[in-house]
Design a protein around this motif. Sequence first.
Motif, PDB file in Angstrom:
ATOM      1  N   GLY A 266      13.349  13.432  -9.305  1.00 50.58           N
ATOM      2  CA  GLY A 266      14.761  13.357  -8.910  1.00 50.58           C
ATOM      3  C   GLY A 266      15.554  12.474  -9.861  1.00 50.58           C
ATOM      4  N   ILE A 267      14.987  11.314 -10.191  1.00 48.26           N
ATOM      5  CA  ILE A 267      15.668  10.381 -11.103  1.00 48.26           C
ATOM      6  C   ILE A 267      15.907  11.043 -12.463  1.00 48.26           C
ATOM      7  CG2 ILE A 267      15.374   8.206 -12.382  1.00 48.26           C
ATOM      8  CD1 ILE A 267      13.748   7.229  -9.852  1.00 48.26           C
ATOM      9  N   MET A 268      14.860  11.705 -12.963  1.00 52.96           N
ATOM     10  CA  MET A 268      15.002  12.399 -14.261  1.00 52.96           C
ATOM     11  C   MET A 268      16.087  13.474 -14.182  1.00 52.96           C
ATOM     12  SD  MET A 268      11.269  12.765 -16.046  1.00 52.96           S
ATOM     13  CE  MET A 268      10.330  13.196 -14.597  1.00 52.96           C
ATOM     14  N   ALA A 269      16.095  14.213 -13.087  1.00 57.24           N
ATOM     15  CA  ALA A 269      17.094  15.281 -12.929  1.00 57.24           C
ATOM     16  C   ALA A 269      18.502  14.696 -12.908  1.00 57.24           C
ATOM     17  CB  ALA A 269      16.830  16.063 -11.638  1.00 57.24           C
ATOM     18  N   LEU A 270      18.681  13.584 -12.210  1.00 63.23           N
ATOM     19  CA  LEU A 270      20.009  12.954 -12.123  1.00 63.23           C
ATOM     20  C   LEU A 270      20.445  12.419 -13.484  1.00 63.23           C
ATOM     21  CD1 LEU A 270      19.437  11.177  -8.709  1.00 63.23           C
ATOM     22  CD2 LEU A 270      21.280  12.820  -9.153  1.00 63.23           C
ATOM     23  N   ASN A 271      19.489  11.809 -14.209  1.00 65.12           N
ATOM     24  CA  ASN A 271      19.836  11.272 -15.532  1.00 65.12           C
ATOM     25  C   ASN A 271      20.135  12.387 -16.531  1.00 65.12           C
ATOM     26  OD1 ASN A 271      19.650   8.664 -14.672  1.00 65.12           O
ATOM     27  ND2 ASN A 271      17.550   8.332 -15.428  1.00 65.12           N
ATOM     28  N   LYS A 272      19.330  13.446 -16.447  1.00 64.56           N
ATOM     29  CA  LYS A 272      19.462  14.516 -17.439  1.00 64.56           C
ATOM     30  C   LYS A 272      20.721  15.354 -17.202  1.00 64.56           C
ATOM     31  CE  LYS A 272      16.925  18.594 -19.020  1.00 64.56           C
ATOM     32  NZ  LYS A 272      15.735  19.401 -18.822  1.00 64.56           N
ATOM     33  N   THR A 273      20.972  15.721 -15.964  1.00 69.43           N
ATOM     34  CA  THR A 273      22.072  16.666 -15.728  1.00 69.43           C
ATOM     35  C   THR A 273      23.394  15.957 -15.445  1.00 69.43           C
ATOM     36  OG1 THR A 273      21.722  16.829 -13.335  1.00 69.43           O
ATOM     37  CG2 THR A 273      20.428  18.304 -14.718  1.00 69.43           C
ATOM     38  N   LEU A 274      23.337  14.730 -14.935  1.00 67.24           N
ATOM     39  CA  LEU A 274      24.596  14.060 -14.577  1.00 67.24           C
ATOM     40  C   LEU A 274      24.773  12.731 -15.321  1.00 67.24           C
ATOM     41  CD1 LEU A 274      24.349  14.712 -10.732  1.00 67.24           C
ATOM     42  CD2 LEU A 274      25.880  15.891 -12.316  1.00 67.24           C
ATOM     43  N   ASP A 275      23.824  12.441 -16.220  1.00 65.16           N
ATOM     44  CA  ASP A 275      23.883  11.211 -17.019  1.00 65.16           C
ATOM     45  C   ASP A 275      24.115   9.977 -16.142  1.00 65.16           C
ATOM     46  OD1 ASP A 275      23.716   9.781 -19.361  1.00 65.16           O
ATOM     47  OD2 ASP A 275      25.878   9.912 -19.769  1.00 65.16           O
ATOM     48  N   MET A 276      23.322   9.858 -15.075  1.00 65.55           N
ATOM     49  CA  MET A 276      23.582   8.766 -14.131  1.00 65.55           C
ATOM     50  C   MET A 276      23.000   7.419 -14.551  1.00 65.55           C
ATOM     51  SD  MET A 276      23.791  10.380 -10.331  1.00 65.55           S
ATOM     52  CE  MET A 276      24.298   8.790  -9.721  1.00 65.55           C
ATOM     53  N   LYS A 277      22.175   7.443 -15.614  1.00 61.28           N
ATOM     54  CA  LYS A 277      21.595   6.191 -16.155  1.00 61.28           C
ATOM     55  C   LYS A 277      20.846   5.363 -15.096  1.00 61.28           C
ATOM     56  CE  LYS A 277      24.820   5.739 -20.052  1.00 61.28           C
ATOM     57  NZ  LYS A 277      25.506   7.051 -19.874  1.00 61.28           N
ATOM     58  N   LEU A 278      20.095   6.060 -14.264  1.00 57.17           N
ATOM     59  CA  LEU A 278      19.251   5.351 -13.301  1.00 57.17           C
ATOM     60  C   LEU A 278      18.026   4.833 -14.031  1.00 57.17           C
ATOM     61  CD1 LEU A 278      19.406   7.952 -10.369  1.00 57.17           C
ATOM     62  CD2 LEU A 278      20.621   5.761 -10.495  1.00 57.17           C
TER      63      LEU A 278
END
Lengths: 476, 476
Positions: free
Chosen positions: B254-266
């Motif tokens: 989930g973290i990778m998906a958020l960082n990759k698609t939304l650039d959330m920098k988690l």
Amino acid sequence: MKIDIENLKSIVGKNNVSDEIADLYVYSSDASVHQAMPSVVVRPKNIEDVQKIMRYADMEKIPVVPRGAGSGTSGHSVPIDGGIVLDLKQMNRILEIRPYDMLCKVEPGVTIDDLNRALKPYDLWYPTPPESGRIATVGGTIANNGSGVKAIKYGAARDYVIGMKVVLANGTLITLGAETRVEASGYQLHRLMVGSEGTLGIIVEVSLSLRRIPKFAAMGIANFNKLEEAGEAISEIVNSEVIPSTLELIDDIGIMALNKTLDMKLPEVEAIIVFECDGRTKGAVNPDLEVLKRICKRHNGFGIKVSSDPQEMTKMYSGRKKLFAALSRYKEGFACTSLADDMAVPNSKIAECARKIHEIGKRHHVIMNAYGHCGSGVLHTKILMDTTKKEQWEDARQAVEEIYDYVRNVGGTASGEHGIALSKAPSWKKEKAVSLALMRAIKKAFDPNNILNPHKMQDAPDDWVTATKLRYQVRG
Amino acid sequence: MKIDIENLKSIVGKNNVSDEIADLYVYSSDASVHQAMPSVVVRPKNIEDVQKIMRYADMEKIPVVPRGAGSGTSGHSVPIDGGIVLDLKQMNRILEIRPYDMLCKVEPGVTIDDLNRALKPYDLWYPTPPESGRIATVGGTIANNGSGVKAIKYGAARDYVIGMKVVLANGTLITLGAETRVEASGYQLHRLMVGSEGTLGIIVEVSLSLRRIPKFAAMGIANFNKLEEAGEAISEIVNSEVIPSTLELIDDIGIMALNKTLDMKLPEVEAIIVFECDGRTKGAVNPDLEVLKRICKRHNGFGIKVSSDPQEMTKMYSGRKKLFAALSRYKEGFACTSLADDMAVPNSKIAECARKIHEIGKRHHVIMNAYGHCGSGVLHTKILMDTTKKEQWEDARQAVEEIYDYVRNVGGTASGEHGIALSKAPSWKKEKAVSLALMRAIKKAFDPNNILNPHKMQDAPDDWVTATKLRYQVRG
């Protein structure tokens, strides 16, 4: 109906079967007004026993009435068709306590207080004790969807049952529910079993979700010169941001009974309310209690006391606790009967309903008082009357009918926590008229031969005064 | 099956009936993987419409599939036998809000968010919004016993339904429940309706008990290098004295998906947990939050932040909120499917189950992640796969079967909040094997002609891959 006693003895052992007249008499009544003799009492020790008994009974079409403590007030365990009374009190083991999962698995015969004693070392509790928790069994309260003094905050039995094992009429054992806190897994059959009063299956094991014991509690008491003002205070408390853990009413008849029989020296007002708040910290609970005090004052409550001292709290609650006993001795020659004893109404109707109870009682020459778990909308009334007189039973019948007509008209229901069985069936059948056919279809799906606690609820007689024997000596 | 379209038009008006292919296509799928064309779509405006439609359908034995928003993920409203899809979204009136009684009565088509907007001026809410509350209807979530992010403290739909009106298969209208907070009034049929997924009757009105909106809330977030440590922290929080209002997990996928698609920098850790506490006062809530922080630290949680600032809280929760969208775009050519999407396990098994999900996904060449309402024991997993490839569906089927075998073995259940319908039926039928016969008997008692959402749950096919058309283009 011919019952093969020897066969039953071969299943559960000869000490666990009795058709002695003295035993049958003991099992012929519960805490209701009804009485009927069983043919035999059988006390199973485990699930296999129950399965074997049910297989035999189903084959021979013998009625089976499951029984816990026999503390029900509506006639649940009175065997009006005779047959087998299945006493489940020997199945009283606590099978598992899983503190980390906050659940336990128990047999149906364990008492509520014994369960809570066993849970205490784990800092856990099952928070819906009925006032009869010392004797009432887990199985009985669940079959009835019982609740009690904590229902306003902690709900009823239904809110804690996450699964169960049930022996069906034909002896089949099924497992219902899961070990999880939520579930959306199809028909919630364990929720249908809750409140089915022994008519759909024998509950032989229950999984309960548990709660942490609250660390801090404090109690308050307030007097009101007018019943209506107490009712308004109760309604406003329920409607406030605070959820008390207890909110109880005692009316003037109750106060008089307590003063007369127990010399409690309570103020002679129209109503006393007792409230409690609990929580994790003093800092969370005390402001809540202040809110309740303010509401009481606003509605002319006086003599308001608040305390978190356990001894003081016990004292504040003692009037409410001893009320049933006091009412039982209130008037020479009058017995205290459980008839219309636990109606529930919407929050806004509490005071009006209490007043109606007084008025209707007076009009019908019986004493009816109003007390109980008003916070959750439940009003207890006991009917005090001369149970030896036939006309008093007619008075009581009319009073009951009238108060239930009122309850039904304001969106209330015949039973908040004690169940339907026999006593409440006539009025309840009017309330549920449109769904009785469906209930009968469900009963038939579970129990095609109609052997499980037959002629209760939707199949109960329409007149409880004449349909079953009363457990009182009535003259004339 | 011949359907008299003109007759249906005479009941609901011609604008509320369609058998145009474009309309039928829209109603052929929901948020699940399944697809099947209805014969006709009918949109009733009121209870009488529903009764007339059902009388006609029952006489002609035409299947009727009730539908709310169509946001279900298991195929509830996919009409696998054709027939009538009954779109209830026009029945969306809020009929009554009674603040003093803390209840409301609504039609089934009102959305959860619309209801809560209408309740807000009274300082009341219906506290079990699913994440799809913007579109999900009250009727749909109740038919499904839905819950959501607040379930850990506020429970599921079942905990708020005190009564309902239901149109039975034969058109009979029945009223269930009462307007009271507790009841022990016989078979709790409204509780059986909750979770019956449109197979027992059409819910046409619902009475909900309501809660005060909490005055204060604060949120926290913590990172964990090891999924197991996050799982232990979650389990210990659930087991603590504090009951959080939210407790959510996001795993590394989930973290990778958020960082990759939304650039959330988690932070690239194995797990993030988000928690919230709410209550009446800051003084009650803040100490609770401190307890949760301490538990996270004890299990090596780091980067712990806590805030009661609404903007900060929105930010903390944004990763969890956007996760489904992020997963949908995570890998080129991979679609995000809801298959084993809401299993529930006992509290002690959260971390182990999350790890199993990863492991099983990997072994079967699909991407399975673990996130969701872990506080209430619910783990969401989406299966990311190439839906154009036949072998990927076989992979997915095996992965689903394997994870459900695990869930069943640890006392969990196939669905925590999304329901069974088609996708989850094969595994669920194994879980409930001993009670399927009883469920079928109940279904028959309610719906003798088997017209209400037929072939779902206990009657669903045993293989979802081949039994219904998929709504994806699959090659080879």
